[in-house]
Motif scaffolding. Structure first.
Motif, short mmCIF file in Angstrom:
data_model
loop_
_atom_site.label_atom_id
_atom_site.label_comp_id
_atom_site.label_asym_id
_atom_site.label_seq_id
_atom_site.Cartn_x
_atom_site.Cartn_y
_atom_site.Cartn_z
N UNK A 69 22.03 -26.56 9.95
CA UNK A 69 20.84 -25.71 9.82
C UNK A 69 19.56 -26.39 10.29
N UNK A 70 19.37 -27.64 9.91
CA UNK A 70 18.14 -28.32 10.29
C UNK A 70 17.97 -28.37 11.81
N UNK A 118 14.24 -14.08 8.59
CA UNK A 118 14.14 -14.58 7.22
C UNK A 118 14.70 -16.00 7.15
N UNK A 119 14.23 -16.77 6.18
CA UNK A 119 14.76 -18.11 5.95
C UNK A 119 16.26 -18.04 5.70
N UNK A 120 17.02 -18.90 6.36
CA UNK A 120 18.48 -18.85 6.24
C UNK A 120 18.93 -19.05 4.80
N UNK A 121 18.29 -19.97 4.09
CA UNK A 121 18.67 -20.20 2.70
C UNK A 121 18.54 -18.91 1.88
N UNK A 122 17.47 -18.15 2.13
CA UNK A 122 17.26 -16.92 1.38
C UNK A 122 18.33 -15.88 1.73
N UNK A 123 18.70 -15.81 3.00
CA UNK A 123 19.76 -14.89 3.40
C UNK A 123 21.06 -15.24 2.68
N UNK A 178 25.25 -25.41 -1.93
CA UNK A 178 25.18 -25.84 -0.54
C UNK A 178 25.77 -27.23 -0.39
N UNK A 179 26.39 -27.47 0.75
CA UNK A 179 27.06 -28.74 1.04
C UNK A 179 26.42 -29.36 2.28
N UNK A 180 26.14 -30.67 2.19
CA UNK A 180 25.53 -31.40 3.30
C UNK A 180 26.36 -32.64 3.62
N UNK A 188 18.37 -31.39 1.01
CA UNK A 188 18.78 -31.27 -0.39
C UNK A 188 17.60 -30.93 -1.30
N UNK A 189 16.46 -31.53 -1.02
CA UNK A 189 15.25 -31.22 -1.79
C UNK A 189 14.88 -29.75 -1.60
N UNK A 190 14.95 -29.30 -0.38
CA UNK A 190 14.64 -27.89 -0.08
C UNK A 190 15.63 -26.96 -0.78
N UNK A 191 16.90 -27.34 -0.76
CA UNK A 191 17.92 -26.51 -1.41
C UNK A 191 17.72 -26.46 -2.91
N UNK A 192 17.43 -27.61 -3.51
CA UNK A 192 17.21 -27.65 -4.96
C UNK A 192 16.03 -26.77 -5.34
#
Length: 357
Positions: A39-40, A57-62, A71-73, A97-101
């Protein structure tokens, strides 16, 4: 006699009240996940994600709106800047990860212990470790894992799950950690385990293989690392009917039975760390995802932890990968609705439980 019956009936009623709650609590804890390591880079190259209505739209929101809660990184040691096979450095993973949290996602970290992809066919040592002795490799694994976990903690992130190696059917850091030497492989796994627990005792450590439908493979591998003293908490599985050259209906029962056997044989929890299907066969992939989620939920004693789709957002037009769940129109395919429908089933289950109360 009456005074003895009253406590008994109170206890029985309490059990009846707790059962629906227990089922609901498990449903809420069930991980519906996505690996989004690309994604990044996708965002950096200007890829635009659209929701079902065609709105950017932001992918995380979708993903969140599709029922994804985890989410897995992946982490590479010293990666290149290649958009598809590079990146995923410690700093990049911490930032994502910070963004996901911040958006409420639970997090899995996947250590590849390589500078690029590690999988059954590729378990190449990082260039910086290439000439190290086995003793040094154990220290390398510990130090790298410890460094990344420390950076995550310093940023306020506590991963719920952490993988020591990625699809290590033939071992990792080969040839030293090959399955031709299970004792050394077990020691490398344990080095990663100890580094994770030193920083984050609550994180569950996963050992991950491909071919989740292959019980013979799993028994042989986990018998061997267990007998050689490897420490781990969870058995992770990949399940890709596409790469097995068959429809999921030919192997879903084998996957279900293998998960149950792993729980019984080793007393561990299980998780589908990777799953995926063809982007152009979205109905079939939807059906497969529903079947896989049902199989994981059917694992006894709530020891089936969840299901992670590998790179659902990694549209083929950008990545060349044909097993994403994103269309050429920039929108998610029907396949991801399998996680939304799972949400609906949970809500119905909760409502049924409330009615019983």
């Amino acid at each position: 006699m009456k005074h003895l019956l009253i406590p008994f009936f109170s206890f029985a009623i309490s059990l009846l009240l707790l059962c629906p709650f227990s089922n609901w609590a498990y449903a809420q804890s069930f991980a519906k996940g996505a690996d989004v390591g690309w994604l990044q880079q996708m965002e950096a190259t200007g890829y635009v994600f659209y929701n079902d209505k065609g709105v950017a739209q932001d992918c995380f929101q979708i993903l969140k709106n599709k029922g994804i809660n985890s989410l897995r990184f992946r982490v590479f040691v010293n990666p290149s800047v290649d958009k598809v096979s590079g990146h995923c450095s410690m700093d990049e993973v911490v930032a994502m990860s910070v963004r996901a949290k911040a958006m409420g996602f639970r997090i899995m970290i996947d250590f590849h212990y390589s500078d690029t992809w590690a999988d059954p066919g590729k378990q190449v040592k990082p260039a910086a470790w290439a000439n190290h002795t086995f003793s040094q490799l154990k220290t390398d694994v510990y130090n790298h894992t410890f460094e990344v976990m420390t950076a995550l903690k310093a940023s306020g992130v506590t991963p719920e799950w952490v993988q020591v190696g990625n699809e290590i059917r033939g071992g990792m850091l080969r040839p030293d950690g090959s399955t031709s030497n299970y004792l050394q492989l077990a020691q490398l796994i344990t080095s990663g385990y100890k580094a994770i627990k030193a920083i984050s005792p609550t994180s569950k450590v996963i050992v991950h293989l491909d071919r989740g439908n292959d019980n013979v493979l799993y028994r042989g591998f986990f018998d061997a690392i267990t007998n050689n003293g490897a420490l781990y908490d969870v058995i992770g599985m990949s399940y890709y009917p596409f790469w097995l050259n068959q429809d999921y209906t030919a192997s879903i029962d084998n996957l279900a039975n293998n998960m149950k056997d792993m729980v019984t044989r080793y007393g561990k929890e299980v998780i589908i760390a990777e799953v995926g299907g063809e982007d152009t066969a979205s109905q079939n992939t939807y059906d497969m995802l529903v079947a896989v989620q049902n199989a994981v939920r059917a694992v006894p004693n709530s020891k089936g932890l969840g299901v992670f789709y590998w790179e659902p957002e990694g549209a083929k037009s950008w990545s060349g990968y044909q097993l994403s769940a994103w269309g050429n129109d920039g929108k998610p395919t029907k396949a991801l609705d399998a996680f939304t429908s799972s949400n609906e089933n949970e809500r119905r289950g909760q409502s049924s439980g409330d009615n019983k109360k």
